[in-house]
Design a protein around this motif. Structure first.
Motif, mmCIF file in Angstrom:
data_model
loop_
_atom_site.group_PDB
_atom_site.id
_atom_site.type_symbol
_atom_site.label_atom_id
_atom_site.label_comp_id
_atom_site.label_asym_id
_atom_site.label_seq_id
_atom_site.Cartn_x
_atom_site.Cartn_y
_atom_site.Cartn_z
ATOM 1 N N LYS A 1 0.838 -1.202 0.000
ATOM 2 C CA LYS A 1 0.000 0.000 0.000
ATOM 3 C C LYS A 1 0.873 1.253 0.000
ATOM 4 O O LYS A 1 0.646 2.175 -0.787
ATOM 5 C CB LYS A 1 -0.919 0.003 1.232
ATOM 6 C CG LYS A 1 -1.835 -1.200 1.326
ATOM 7 C CD LYS A 1 -2.812 -1.092 2.481
ATOM 8 C CE LYS A 1 -2.162 -1.035 3.856
ATOM 9 N NZ LYS A 1 -1.464 -2.290 4.218
ATOM 10 N N SER A 2 1.889 1.252 0.878
ATOM 11 C CA SER A 2 2.777 2.425 0.915
ATOM 12 C C SER A 2 3.534 2.559 -0.398
ATOM 13 O O SER A 2 3.734 3.677 -0.891
ATOM 14 C CB SER A 2 3.777 2.310 2.067
ATOM 15 O OG SER A 2 3.108 2.172 3.286
ATOM 16 N N VAL A 3 3.952 1.431 -0.947
ATOM 17 C CA VAL A 3 4.676 1.473 -2.217
ATOM 18 C C VAL A 3 3.794 2.105 -3.294
ATOM 19 O O VAL A 3 4.248 2.956 -4.070
ATOM 20 C CB VAL A 3 5.129 0.053 -2.627
ATOM 21 C CG1 VAL A 3 5.703 0.056 -4.029
ATOM 22 C CG2 VAL A 3 6.159 -0.490 -1.639
ATOM 23 N N PHE B 1 3.266 11.377 6.144
ATOM 24 C CA PHE B 1 3.970 10.111 6.361
ATOM 25 C C PHE B 1 3.468 9.421 7.617
ATOM 26 O O PHE B 1 2.905 10.055 8.514
ATOM 27 C CB PHE B 1 5.473 10.364 6.440
ATOM 28 C CG PHE B 1 6.070 10.725 5.118
ATOM 29 C CD1 PHE B 1 6.627 9.766 4.291
ATOM 30 C CD2 PHE B 1 6.048 12.040 4.668
ATOM 31 C CE1 PHE B 1 7.146 10.090 3.061
ATOM 32 C CE2 PHE B 1 6.572 12.373 3.437
ATOM 33 C CZ PHE B 1 7.128 11.401 2.631
ATOM 34 N N GLN B 2 3.770 8.118 7.657
ATOM 35 C CA GLN B 2 3.228 7.296 8.731
ATOM 36 C C GLN B 2 3.588 7.831 10.119
ATOM 37 O O GLN B 2 2.743 7.946 10.988
ATOM 38 C CB GLN B 2 3.712 5.858 8.573
ATOM 39 C CG GLN B 2 2.999 4.898 9.487
ATOM 40 C CD GLN B 2 3.168 3.452 9.058
ATOM 41 O OE1 GLN B 2 3.690 3.159 7.982
ATOM 42 N NE2 GLN B 2 2.742 2.547 9.900
ATOM 43 N N GLY B 3 4.863 8.163 10.326
ATOM 44 C CA GLY B 3 5.263 8.677 11.641
ATOM 45 C C GLY B 3 5.178 10.194 11.728
ATOM 46 O O GLY B 3 5.646 10.789 12.686
ATOM 47 N N TYR C 1 -2.160 10.202 2.255
ATOM 48 C CA TYR C 1 -2.031 9.869 3.676
ATOM 49 C C TYR C 1 -1.515 8.439 3.818
ATOM 50 O O TYR C 1 -2.149 7.518 3.315
ATOM 51 C CB TYR C 1 -3.389 9.919 4.356
ATOM 52 C CG TYR C 1 -4.068 11.262 4.393
ATOM 53 C CD1 TYR C 1 -3.939 12.091 5.500
ATOM 54 C CD2 TYR C 1 -4.872 11.680 3.341
ATOM 55 C CE1 TYR C 1 -4.600 13.315 5.558
ATOM 56 C CE2 TYR C 1 -5.538 12.904 3.378
ATOM 57 C CZ TYR C 1 -5.390 13.713 4.490
ATOM 58 O OH TYR C 1 -6.045 14.915 4.558
ATOM 59 N N ASP C 2 -0.401 8.249 4.509
ATOM 60 C CA ASP C 2 0.082 6.891 4.763
ATOM 61 C C ASP C 2 -0.252 6.515 6.198
ATOM 62 O O ASP C 2 0.339 7.051 7.137
ATOM 63 C CB ASP C 2 1.591 6.794 4.518
ATOM 64 C CG ASP C 2 2.064 5.348 4.422
ATOM 65 O OD1 ASP C 2 1.235 4.443 4.628
ATOM 66 O OD2 ASP C 2 3.254 5.131 4.145
ATOM 67 N N GLU C 3 -1.180 5.605 6.369
ATOM 68 C CA GLU C 3 -1.597 5.127 7.693
ATOM 69 C C GLU C 3 -1.814 6.284 8.674
ATOM 70 O O GLU C 3 -1.137 6.358 9.708
ATOM 71 C CB GLU C 3 -0.531 4.189 8.284
ATOM 72 C CG GLU C 3 -0.096 3.060 7.371
ATOM 73 C CD GLU C 3 -0.941 1.798 7.502
ATOM 74 O OE1 GLU C 3 -1.934 1.836 8.261
ATOM 75 O OE2 GLU C 3 -0.624 0.813 6.828
ATOM 76 N N PRO C 4 -2.754 7.167 8.393
ATOM 77 C CA PRO C 4 -2.911 8.351 9.261
ATOM 78 C C PRO C 4 -3.350 8.015 10.675
ATOM 79 O O PRO C 4 -3.104 8.800 11.588
ATOM 80 C CB PRO C 4 -3.973 9.174 8.536
ATOM 81 C CG PRO C 4 -4.709 8.208 7.678
ATOM 82 C CD PRO C 4 -3.705 7.168 7.277
HETATM 83 MG MG LIG Z 1 2.762 0.959 4.853
#
Ligand SMILES: [Mg+2]
Ligand SMILES: Nc1ncnc2c1ncn2[C@@H]1O[C@H](COP(=O)(O)OP(=O)(O)O)[C@@H](O)[C@H]1O
Lengths: 277, 275
Positions: free
Chosen positions: A61-63, A105-107, A182-185
Motif C-alpha cells: 500500500k505504501s509502495v 507520512f506514517q510517523g 495519507y500513509d496510515e494516518p
Molecule cells: Mg505501509
C-alpha cells in the motif's frame, strides 16, 4: 498556482472539475528483492474523492502511494499525474508536480530539529515569497484547522503521536495542495485520536476541495472517510468500489479480510450502524 | 595402473569450497562497486548543486558552527598533547647526538606537514563524520528525507551541500589552530624540562619552516574534509531499516573515512612534494 487568486476561487475552480481523473496507474509493476509487490496495478483516482487503499500489512500500500509523487519509480508501467506521465521525470523535473501534492507520512516525519511553527512554515518559506507576517498567519490558521492552536513554539519531541500527525497534516495543507496522500494516518493511535484524524481528513477534503488517497488497514477510518475503497492483494487491486459495496461483496477474499479485521459482513449487522459525518 | 579420470561432478564437489569463496568474493566486489558508484554519483550531484541555486547559506553557517567550531576542543587538545609528547620523544632520541637545539624544528615540521593534518582529520572523522551519518541516518529512517523530497526540496541541496562545504571550509582552519597549539605544547616541554629558552625554540622553527610546508599541510586537509563529509552523508542517506542500522552505518563511516584519509594522505603527500 498563482498567488493572486483568492483561496475561495481556487476551491470553486476545483469543485467545478470534480470527478475528472487526476491520477492514473497503468499496468504498474514493482519488484523488491525478487518479490512482485505491484504486479500490473491499474487504478484511477478522481478529483475530489477520498480513495482508501485497504489491504493487509506488507502488501504494498505504501509502495503504491509513493508512486504517486515519484518517491518510488515503477519497474514497468506508467503513472500519470495531472495528465502527465511522471515515471521518466528527474527529481528536478518532478518539482512542479510535487508542489501540487502533499504527503502525510506514517510517523509524521516532522523535522525534529525545528519547532512546530518552522515545520509548518517550511514548505511555505521554500516555495513562496510570503512575508513573515503572512507565514505566521498561515501557520496559525492551519494549526487552528487541525485543532491545535497555540503550540507554535513546541518541539516535535514534546508532542504525542496523535498531535504529531495533526501537525504533519497542518504542514501538508499549508501550501493548499490539490492532492493529499495519507500513509496510515490513524495507525498506532487510540480510538479517540483516530476518530479526530478521520474527521479531519473529511473536513480538509471538503473545505480545501482536495483529493485524498488514504492508505490504511483501519476499517473504521476507511468507513468514515472513504468515497471509494480499493483493496490491494497480491500486487493488484482486487476490488474498487464504495465501502458499502465492499462490505456486501460476495468475494471470499474481501469477506475474509473484513472478518479478520473484526467486521461481520453480509449479516446485516454492519450495515445497520448509522454512518456518521 | 592408469587412474580413472575423475568425473566433472567429482571435480565440482572437490572444489566446492573454493567456488563458494570465489562467489562470496565476487559478491563483496559487486557490492563495493555499487557502493562506490552511488557515492560518486552523490559527489557529482553535490558539486553540481553547490554551484547553483537555491543555495542554503543559513544552513552552511549553522553547520560550520556545529561541525567546525564545536570540534575545536577535541582537535586542539589532540594537537597540544601530541606536540608535547613529540618534544619529549625527540629530546630523548636526539640526546645521544647532542641535537637538542633541533627540537623546535622537528616538532614544528612534523606537526605542520603531517601530524596536524592527519590527526585533525582522524578526530574530525570520528566526531563529525559519525555525527553526520547518525543525523542523516535517523532522518532517513523516520522518512524526513522523503518528506523533503515530497515537498520538492532536494536533500542534496538542503542537507548534503551545507555539510560538505562546512567541513571543507573548516578543516584547514581547525588544522591551522591545531598546528599552533601543537607547537605551543612542544614549547612547554622544551622550556620546562629540556632547558631551552623560548627564544631558541622559536628561532629554530623560523629557520626551518617554509611557506610550502604550511600550504602542503593545510592543502591536504581540504581533501580530507571532503572525504569525511561525503562518506558521512552518503552512509546516512543510504540507511535502510531502523535505529540499529543507523548505528552500523555510523561505525562504517568512521572506518571508511579513516581508511580513505590515510590512503589519500599517502598520495597527496607525494603529489604536494612534486611541487
Ligand atoms: Mg505501509
Ligand atoms: N525500499 C524498499 N526496499 C526493499 N523492500 C521494500 C521497500 N519498500 C517496500 N518494500 C517491501 O515491499 C513490501 C510492501 O511494503 P509496503 O508498501 O510498505 O507495505 P504496506 O502495505 O504495509 O504499506 C514489504 O514486504 C517491504 O518489505
Amino acid at each position: 498556482m498563482s498567488t493572486a487568486v483568492s483561496p475561495a476561487e481556487v476551491t470553486q475552480a476545483r469543485a467545478a472539475r470534480r470527478g475528472e481523473v487526476i491520477v492514473e496507474f497503468k499496468e504498474v509493476w514493482k519488484t523488491y528483492s525478487g518479490r512482485d509487490i505491484l504486479a500490473g496495478v491499474n487504478l484511477q483516482i478522481r478529483r475530489g474523492e477520498v480513495l482508501c487503499v485497504l489491504g493487509p500489512s506488507g502488501t504494498g500500500k505504501s509502495v503504491t502511494l509513493r508512486h504517486i509523487n515519484g518517491l518510488t519509480r515503477p519497474d514497468a508501467g506508467d503513472v500519470i499525474v495531472f495528465g502527465e506521465s511522471i515515471v521518466a521525470l528527474s527529481e528536478e523535473e518532478l518539482s512542479p508536480v510535487r508542489r501540487r501534492l502533499a504527503m502525510l507520512f506514517q510517523g509524521g516525519a516532522l523535522f525534529d530539529s525545528m519547532n512546530v511553527e518552522d515545520n509548518i512554515a517550511f514548505p511555505v518559506r521554500e516555495h513562496t515569497e510570503k512575508t513573515p507576517a503572512e507565514v505566521s498567519r498561515i501557520v496559525a490558521e492551519t494549526l487552528n484547522m487541525v485543532g491545535l492552536p497555540g503550540i507554535q513554539r513546541k518541539m516535535p519531541s514534546e508532542l504525542s503521536g496523535g498531535m504529531r500527525k495533526r501537525v504533519a497534516l497542518a504542514r501538508s495543507i499549508s501550501l493548499e495542495p490539490e492532492v493529499i496522500l495519507y500513509d496510515e494516518p490513524t495507525t498506532g493511535l487510540d480510538p479517540v485520536s483516530s476518530e479526530k484524524i478521520a474527521q479531519l481528513i473529511v473536513d480538509v477534503n471538503h473545505r480545501l476541495q482536495t483529493t485524498s488517497v488514504v492508505v490504511t488497514h483501519d476499517i473504521v477510518t476507511a468507513r468514515t472517510v472513504s468515497t471509494r475503497v480499493a483493496f490491494l492483494h497480491q500486487g493488484r487491486f482486487q476490488f474498487i468500489g464504495t465501502f458499502d459495496e465492499a462490505t456486501s461483496s460476495s468475494s471470499p477474499l474481501l469477506r475474509d479480510y473484513f472478518r479478520a479485521m473484526g467486521f461481520p459482513c453480509g449479516t446485516g449487522v454492519f450495515q445497520a450502524v448509522p454512518k456518521g459525518d | 595402473m592408469a587412474q580413472p579420470e575423475p568425473s566433472a561432478t567429482a571435480i565440482f564437489y572437490r572444489n566446492l569450497g573454493w567456488l563458494r569463496f570465489v562467489d562470496r568474493f565476487g559478491r563483496k566486489g559487486s557490492q563495493t562497486v555499487e557502493y562506490l558508484g552511488g557515492l560518486f554519483q552523490m559527489i557529482g550531484e553535490t558539486i553540481a548543486a553547490s554551484v547553483s541555486r537555491p543555495f542554503y547559506s543559513g544552513e552552511l553557517v549553522n553547520e560550520m558552527d556545529e561541525l567546525g567550531v564545536k570540534s575545536l576542543a577535541i582537535t586542539g587538545l589532540t594537537a597540544f598533547v601530541t606536540g608535547a609528547v613529540l618534544a619529549i620523544q625527540t629530546a630523548y632520541s636526539l640526546e645521544a647526538f647532542g641535537g637538542k637545539q633541533f627540537i623546535g624544528r622537528i616538532v614544528s615540521l612534523s606537526l605542520v606537514r603531517e601530524l596536524g593534518p592527519i590527526l585533525t582529520a582522524l578526530m574530525v572523522a570520528g566526531r563529525v563524520g559519525s555525527g553526520i551519518t547518525a543525523e542523516l541516518g535517523s532522518m532517513t529512517v523516520t522518512e524526513q528525507v522523503d518528506a523533503l523530497r515530497s515537498m520538492a526540496i532536494s536533500p542534496i541541496r538542503r542537507l548534503v551541500v551545507p555539510r560538505v562545504l562546512a567541513v571543507v571550509f573548516m578543516m584547514p582552519v581547525l588544522t591551522a589552530i591545531a598546528d599552533v597549539l601543537g607547537i605551543i605544547g612542544g614549547l612547554g616541554i622544551a622550556v620546562t624540562s629540556i632547558g631551552m629558552t623560548v627564544q631558541d625554540y622559536i628561532t629554530s622553527i623560523w629557520q626551518q619552516l617554509a611557506i610550502s610546508d604550511i600550504f602542503s599541510g593545510l592543502g591536504k586537509t581540504v581533501f580530507f574534509g571532503f572525504e569525511i563529509a561525503a562518506i558521512g552523508c552518503y552512509n546516512g542517506l543510504q540507511v535502510e531499516g531502523g535505529a540499529a542500522a543507523v548505528g552500523r552505518s555510523t561505525t562504517r563511516t568512521v572506518v571508511l573515512a579513516s581508511i580513505s584519509i590515510l590512503v589519500s594522505d599517502f598520495f597527496l603527500t607525494k603529489l604536494f612534494l612534486a611541487f
